[in-house]
Every structure is written in structure tokens, then in C-alpha cells.
Write a protein that holds these residues in place. Structure first.
Motif, PDB file in Angstrom:
ATOM      1  N   LYS A  72      -9.613 -36.708   5.493  1.00 23.40           N
ATOM      2  CA  LYS A  72     -10.963 -36.401   4.793  1.00 23.40           C
ATOM      3  C   LYS A  72     -11.133 -37.741   4.001  1.00 23.40           C
ATOM      4  N   ASP A  73     -12.624 -37.676   3.174  1.00 23.03           N
ATOM      5  CA  ASP A  73     -12.858 -38.899   2.640  1.00 23.03           C
ATOM      6  C   ASP A  73     -12.536 -38.822   1.223  1.00 23.03           C
ATOM      7  N   VAL A  74     -11.566 -37.819   0.805  1.00 23.64           N
ATOM      8  CA  VAL A  74     -11.039 -37.750  -0.608  1.00 23.64           C
ATOM      9  C   VAL A  74      -9.602 -37.972  -0.486  1.00 23.64           C
ATOM     10  N   GLU A  75      -8.957 -38.245  -1.402  1.00 22.91           N
ATOM     11  CA  GLU A  75      -7.379 -38.786  -1.360  1.00 22.91           C
ATOM     12  C   GLU A  75      -6.662 -37.413  -1.356  1.00 22.91           C
ATOM     13  N   GLY A  76      -7.157 -36.270  -1.375  1.00 24.90           N
ATOM     14  CA  GLY A  76      -6.301 -35.002  -1.219  1.00 24.90           C
ATOM     15  C   GLY A  76      -7.038 -33.930  -1.565  1.00 24.90           C
ATOM     16  N   LEU A  77      -6.434 -33.041  -2.104  1.00 27.40           N
ATOM     17  CA  LEU A  77      -6.934 -31.778  -2.619  1.00 27.40           C
ATOM     18  C   LEU A  77      -7.134 -31.908  -4.174  1.00 27.40           C
ATOM     19  N   LEU A  78      -8.409 -31.766  -4.652  1.00 36.19           N
ATOM     20  CA  LEU A  78      -8.685 -32.107  -5.964  1.00 36.19           C
ATOM     21  C   LEU A  78      -8.613 -30.721  -6.822  1.00 36.19           C
ATOM     22  N   ASN A  79      -8.654 -30.817  -8.101  1.00 36.30           N
ATOM     23  CA  ASN A  79      -8.558 -29.420  -8.713  1.00 36.30           C
ATOM     24  C   ASN A  79     -10.157 -29.020  -8.934  1.00 36.30           C
ATOM     25  N   ALA A  80     -11.133 -29.864  -8.653  1.00 41.86           N
ATOM     26  CA  ALA A  80     -12.381 -29.265  -8.937  1.00 41.86           C
ATOM     27  C   ALA A  80     -13.149 -30.173  -7.628  1.00 41.86           C
ATOM     28  N   ASP A  81     -14.462 -29.928  -7.442  1.00 42.84           N
ATOM     29  CA  ASP A  81     -15.318 -30.517  -6.403  1.00 42.84           C
ATOM     30  C   ASP A  81     -15.957 -31.923  -7.284  1.00 42.84           C
ATOM     31  N   PRO A  82     -15.410 -33.013  -6.923  1.00 42.49           N
ATOM     32  CA  PRO A  82     -16.078 -34.347  -7.506  1.00 42.49           C
ATOM     33  C   PRO A  82     -17.352 -34.217  -7.495  1.00 42.49           C
ATOM     34  N   LEU A 136     -19.468 -32.217  -8.546  1.00 44.49           N
ATOM     35  CA  LEU A 136     -19.848 -31.287  -9.487  1.00 44.49           C
ATOM     36  C   LEU A 136     -19.073 -31.541 -10.916  1.00 44.49           C
ATOM     37  N   PHE A 137     -17.815 -32.055 -10.775  1.00 43.22           N
ATOM     38  CA  PHE A 137     -17.171 -32.257 -11.963  1.00 43.22           C
ATOM     39  C   PHE A 137     -16.565 -33.764 -12.228  1.00 43.22           C
ATOM     40  N   PRO A 138     -16.710 -34.396 -13.287  1.00 52.22           N
ATOM     41  CA  PRO A 138     -16.053 -35.530 -13.519  1.00 52.22           C
ATOM     42  C   PRO A 138     -14.533 -35.503 -13.726  1.00 52.22           C
ATOM     43  N   ASN A 139     -13.880 -36.470 -13.704  1.00 48.63           N
ATOM     44  CA  ASN A 139     -12.257 -36.405 -13.949  1.00 48.63           C
ATOM     45  C   ASN A 139     -11.546 -35.406 -13.315  1.00 48.63           C
ATOM     46  N   THR A 140     -11.741 -35.341 -12.127  1.00 45.62           N
ATOM     47  CA  THR A 140     -10.935 -34.386 -11.147  1.00 45.62           C
ATOM     48  C   THR A 140      -9.611 -34.960 -11.149  1.00 45.62           C
ATOM     49  N   ILE A 141      -8.603 -33.968 -10.713  1.00 43.50           N
ATOM     50  CA  ILE A 141      -7.193 -34.449 -10.607  1.00 43.50           C
ATOM     51  C   ILE A 141      -6.915 -34.003  -9.335  1.00 43.50           C
ATOM     52  N   LYS A 142      -6.025 -35.283  -8.732  1.00 45.94           N
ATOM     53  CA  LYS A 142      -5.616 -34.847  -7.380  1.00 45.94           C
ATOM     54  C   LYS A 142      -4.108 -34.082  -7.434  1.00 45.94           C
ATOM     55  N   ILE A 143      -4.011 -33.108  -6.665  1.00 49.20           N
ATOM     56  CA  ILE A 143      -2.767 -32.259  -6.513  1.00 49.20           C
ATOM     57  C   ILE A 143      -2.098 -32.633  -5.559  1.00 49.20           C
ATOM     58  N   ASP A 144      -0.507 -32.981  -5.785  1.00 46.42           N
ATOM     59  CA  ASP A 144       0.173 -33.570  -4.635  1.00 46.42           C
ATOM     60  C   ASP A 144       1.003 -32.422  -3.733  1.00 46.42           C
ATOM     61  N   ARG A 145       1.308 -31.195  -4.573  1.00 49.49           N
ATOM     62  CA  ARG A 145       1.806 -30.318  -3.698  1.00 49.49           C
ATOM     63  C   ARG A 145       1.090 -28.886  -4.318  1.00 49.49           C
ATOM     64  N   ILE A 146       0.947 -28.275  -3.245  1.00 45.06           N
ATOM     65  CA  ILE A 146       0.384 -26.755  -3.849  1.00 45.06           C
ATOM     66  C   ILE A 146       0.826 -25.768  -2.811  1.00 45.06           C
ATOM     67  N   THR A 147       0.787 -24.579  -2.947  1.00 40.86           N
ATOM     68  CA  THR A 147       1.164 -23.589  -2.219  1.00 40.86           C
ATOM     69  C   THR A 147      -0.037 -22.902  -1.358  1.00 40.86           C
ATOM     70  N   TYR A 148       0.479 -22.497  -0.109  1.00 43.48           N
ATOM     71  CA  TYR A 148      -0.616 -21.616   0.650  1.00 43.48           C
ATOM     72  C   TYR A 148      -1.496 -20.885  -0.109  1.00 43.48           C
ATOM     73  N   LYS A 149      -0.688 -19.972  -1.010  1.00 43.95           N
ATOM     74  CA  LYS A 149      -1.168 -18.914  -1.791  1.00 43.95           C
ATOM     75  C   LYS A 149      -2.423 -19.354  -2.503  1.00 43.95           C
ATOM     76  N   GLU A 150      -2.044 -20.576  -3.436  1.00 44.41           N
ATOM     77  CA  GLU A 150      -2.944 -20.871  -4.277  1.00 44.41           C
ATOM     78  C   GLU A 150      -4.138 -21.542  -3.387  1.00 44.41           C
ATOM     79  N   VAL A 151      -4.115 -22.340  -2.292  1.00 40.26           N
ATOM     80  CA  VAL A 151      -5.088 -22.700  -1.617  1.00 40.26           C
ATOM     81  C   VAL A 151      -5.970 -21.716  -0.986  1.00 40.26           C
ATOM     82  N   ILE A 152      -5.443 -20.524  -0.456  1.00 41.05           N
ATOM     83  CA  ILE A 152      -6.208 -19.529  -0.021  1.00 41.05           C
ATOM     84  C   ILE A 152      -7.063 -18.870  -1.133  1.00 41.05           C
ATOM     85  N   GLU A 153      -6.445 -18.771  -2.333  1.00 39.31           N
ATOM     86  CA  GLU A 153      -7.326 -18.098  -3.399  1.00 39.31           C
ATOM     87  C   GLU A 153      -8.621 -19.125  -3.647  1.00 39.31           C
TER      88      GLU A 153
END
Ligand code: ASP
Ligand code: MG
Length: 421
Positions: A225-235, A237-254
Motif C-alpha cells: 500500500k501507499d501507507v507505512e502499515g496499518l494506522l490507528n485511524a484514517d490519515p 480524516l485524523f491528524p497524528n495517526t499511529i502506525k501499529i506494528d503487530r495486531i491480531t486478526y480479531k482486532e482487524v476484522i472488528e
């Protein structure tokens, strides 16, 4: 076996496509490549369907010829000699197929017409990509996903026939990979038994990559993708997003279920079921770590994960005779949503009323209100937003709901959802 999915942004122009070469060349084993349509092609094709179905065929044909010029121009900038000649010829044939679909399109078969037209985008892009790899000595087989992914005839949201598709995947994908060839195929599309193109829902290429990976028990899937990974919010729409290094399937499916745009919601299940890790990486910088999505191995401390869904409508249903909204009424109501294929994003019920927050898709909402009104009084509140915060804290709730009119709020241990105007 590795599966790489390249989204529209990663191939938006010839220089971006060319920049993907090092990502592919560093692999010692062949890769299955699942590709999306170039840049915003899918939107352009949707526009073509809309004109074609509104009986504005000349306009639709003109738009299709513009799209053809863009693809031919892309080919000229990307390819040389024989590769250019072949790609041009193949593109000409597929654009003729598009033109035919435009001529046949009609409003009464909108979803069918949509898939015949919109499904072509991935065919075009994958032809370009396959020829580009050949030009760069990466031997590959181009596979038409319409022979690979068999679906039912729920156009625009087709259901995959796993058994048949698995049989095809063994033949069409596994055999060339075992011979040491790369395979290039399309995301997003499949076909019915009768051979009509179907699509798996917008942004469905992620899902295609996941199901093929599951069928062939791939080592991993990487979405570039054109972003560095999964972020905690849509950049956007929101400033200061945080990249998440590791996350579970469950969290992502939610997250995906609540409407995060990062991944198609159906992608996670086949991967989780087969324990295949999913990487999200940035094609601008292949060596950056990105995000890994796997199973729950240990507790991960997440930042608040924020999903904002705009353009929602709240539908309130009230019984006319003051009968309670309990099992009987609820099952009747769910049945109506189910038949109309409307996903409820948030639900709440009280003694004689039931409230659902859904996407404000004009066509669907109209028929929903029509159906509900036969037995209930129906009120609605449109132009509302649905905010979901996983791992919330009070500060973030206050900040994100400031100056908004809160219409409905639900809080559980991990998730806060609010409908606001
Ligand atoms: N090209 C399709 C879309 O834009 C599928 C995808 O990109 O995943 O929706
Ligand atoms: Mg796309």
C-alpha cells in the motif's frame, strides 16, 4: 508460496509499476501476484456503467474510449518492442469486450451490467503488469480470474464457490508456481458457471488474495500500500495517526467490520482459518517493517483505534399497535434487512421501537423504508456519522465528539460507538 497484492495506487502510473520490480526480484521463490485496476480506473468504469444504464450509450462509449487511450498511453510509457505490440493487441481486444458490455448494459439488469463493465479494470491492469514482468525477465503466467474464481450470481457481491475454485487454483496457479513461474491474476473478479463476470464488492482484491492464499495454503499474504502499515485511524480524516506494528486478526476484522477502509472486511476470515499471516507494507519503502497481522499470541497494548463512517442514516421503527419489539418483531425486522442485503452498522431496541444505523445508499434505503412502512411507523435521521473507537479512553471520546449532537451511544468493555450529527 507467497501472495502479493498490489492495489490501484501501487500501479497508478508506469513509474510506480516499474518501482515494484525490486520488490519482486528479491524473492528466491515465485510469487502469486493479485492486482487491482490502475489508479482510479474502477471509479471511471462505474461512471461508464451509470451512463450506459441511463441510456446514454454514446457518452459511455466515449468515456470507454478515453479509458482505452489512457491504458494504451500507459502501455507506451511502460513497454517496448514486442511486449508493447502484444499488450496493445490484447488491450484492444479487451476494450472491444468492454464496448460490447456497454452496448448491452441496461437499467433492469444494473448489477449484472455493472459487473460486466467494472470487472474489466483488473483485466487491463494485469495484462500490462504481466507483459512488464516478461520484459524484465520475470517469467510469468497470466491467469484470467474468471476461470479461477467461480461464484454464484449475486452480482456486485458474489459468493465464492470454494470447492470449484480450489480445483482451478491447483491447476491454474499451483502448477505454474511449481514450475518456477510467477503468476499474475486479477483481484476483485470471478465468474458464474455460465461464464458471466462477477465482482466481490468494492476493494475486493484483498479478499481475492486471501482466498487464493487459503486455498493453496500460502506462507503469507502481503498487501502493498501507499501507507507505512496499518494506522490507528484514517490519515485523511485524523491528524497524528499511529502506525501499529503487530495486531491480531480479531482486532482487524472488528476494524474492517466497523468500516475502516484499510482492508476489505472479508479478507481476514480465510487467513485466520488457515493461520496465514498478513503483512501490510509500503511499496515506496519495501524495507520498512510495516504491520503484521496474525493470531493472538500475547496481549498487545493498542492505541485507541478510530473508525469514522460518514453518510449514515438512522432508521427508527415503531410498532403501530404498541406491541413490544421482542423476538417476533425482531425476527420480522431482521428478515427485511436480510432480504434487501442491508448491513446494520449499529442497532438498539426499546419497548416499542427499534433503531438501526445503516449506510445511506439511496436505492436500498428507499426500498427498506417502503417495506418497513407496511407494518410499522418509520422515522429517519439522515446525514449522520458513526464513530467507533476501540480501546477508547475518555479524553479521546471527548475530543472526537466535541461540538457534535450525539444521537445514540453504546459502550462495551473495548468498544465505544456513537451516532452523531
Ligand atoms: N479495483 C477494485 C476497486 O477499486 C477492487 C480493488 O481495488 O480491490 O474497488
Ligand atoms: Mg481499486
Amino acid at each position: 508460496m507467497l501472495v502479493y497484492k498490489f492495489g490501484g495506487a501501487s500501479v497508478a502510473d508506469p513509474s510506480r509499476m516499474a518501482a515494484l520490480l525490486p520488490i519482486l526480484k528479491e524473492n528466491t521463490q515465485p510469487v502469486l501476484i493479485v492486482i487491482s485496476a490502475l489508479g482510479k480506473t474502477t471509479n471511471a468504469l462505474e461512471n461508464i456503467v451509470n451512463h450506459a444504464c441511463r441510456d446514454e450509450k454514446p457518452k459511455a462509449q466515449w468515456l470507454a474510449s478515453m479509458l482505452e487511450q489512457q491504458h494504451l498511453d500507459y502501455a507506451r510509457r511502460l513497454l517496448k518492442g514486442n511486449f508493447l505490440t502484444i499488450a496493445t493487441k490484447v488491450l484492444n481486444n479487451y476494450f472491444a469486450e468492454l464496448n460490447e458490455a456497454v452496448l448491452k448494459a441496461d437499467t433492469f439488469n444494473y448489477d449484472f451490467s455493472y459487473d460486466q463493465i467494472v470487472g474489466m479494470g483488473e483485466i487491463f491492469s494485469s495484462c500490462l503488469f504481466s507483459n512488464f514482468l516478461l520484459q524484465n525477465d520475470i517469467k510469468n503466467e497470466w491467469v484470467d480470474a474468471r476461470l479461477l474464481i467461480r461464484t454464484d450470481d449475486t452480482y456486485r457481491d458474489a459468493i465464492v464457490d470454494y470447492e470449484y475454485s480450489l480445483m482451478q487454483a491447483k491447476q491454474l496457479i499451483e502448477v505454474p508456481l511449481l514450475k518456477g513461474l510467477f503468476v499474475v491474476t486479477q483481484g476483485f473478479i470471478g465468474a458464474t458457471e455460465a461464464g458471466n463476470t462477477t465482482t466481490l464488492g468494492r476493494e475486493g482484491s484483498d479478499y481475492s488474495a486471501a482466498i487464493i492464499a487459503a486455498m493453496l495454503n500460502a506462507e503469507s499474504v502481503t498487501i502493498w500500500k501507499d501507507v507505512e502499515g496499518l494506522l490507528n485511524a484514517d490519515p485523511k480524516l485524523f491528524p497524528n495517526t499511529i502506525k501499529i506494528d503487530r495486531i491480531t486478526y480479531k482486532e482487524v476484522i472488528e476494524m474492517a467490520f466497523f468500516g475502516a477502509q484499510i482492508i476489505h472486511p472479508k479478507t481476514i476470515k480465510p487467513l485466520q482459518n488457515n493461520n496465514i499471516p498478513l503483512y501490510i507494507k509500503c511499496f515506496f519503502d519495501k524495507d520498512k517493517q510495516g504491520t503484521i497481522i496474525t493470531d493472538d499470541v500475547e496481549e498487545i497494548a493498542y492505541p485507541p483505534i478510530i473508525v469514522l463512517k460518514e453518510n449514515q442514516i438512522l432508521i427508527q421503527v415503531i410498532t403501530r399497535d404498541f406491541s413490544f419489539i421482542t423476538e417476533e418483531n425482531l425476527s420480522k425486522l431482521y428478515e427485511i434487512f436480510h432480504i434487501l442485503k442491508i448491513k446494520i452498522n449499529l442497532i438498539q431496541n426499546a419497548a416499542i421501537s427499534f433503531i438501526a444505523c445503516i449506510d445511506n445508499r439511496e436505492d436500498k434505503v428507499k426500498s427498506l423504508i417502503h417495506e418497513l412502512s407496511k407494518n410499522y411507523k418509520v422515522l429517519n435521521n439522515d446525514n449522520v456519522s458513526l464513530l467507533t473507537i476501540r480501546h477508547y479512553n475518555t479524553d479521546i471520546i471527548t475530543e472526537l465528539t466535541k461540538n457534535r449532537n450525539l444521537l445514540l451511544q453504546q459502550i462495551t468493555r473495548k468498544t465505544m460507538q456513537v451516532v452523531m450529527k
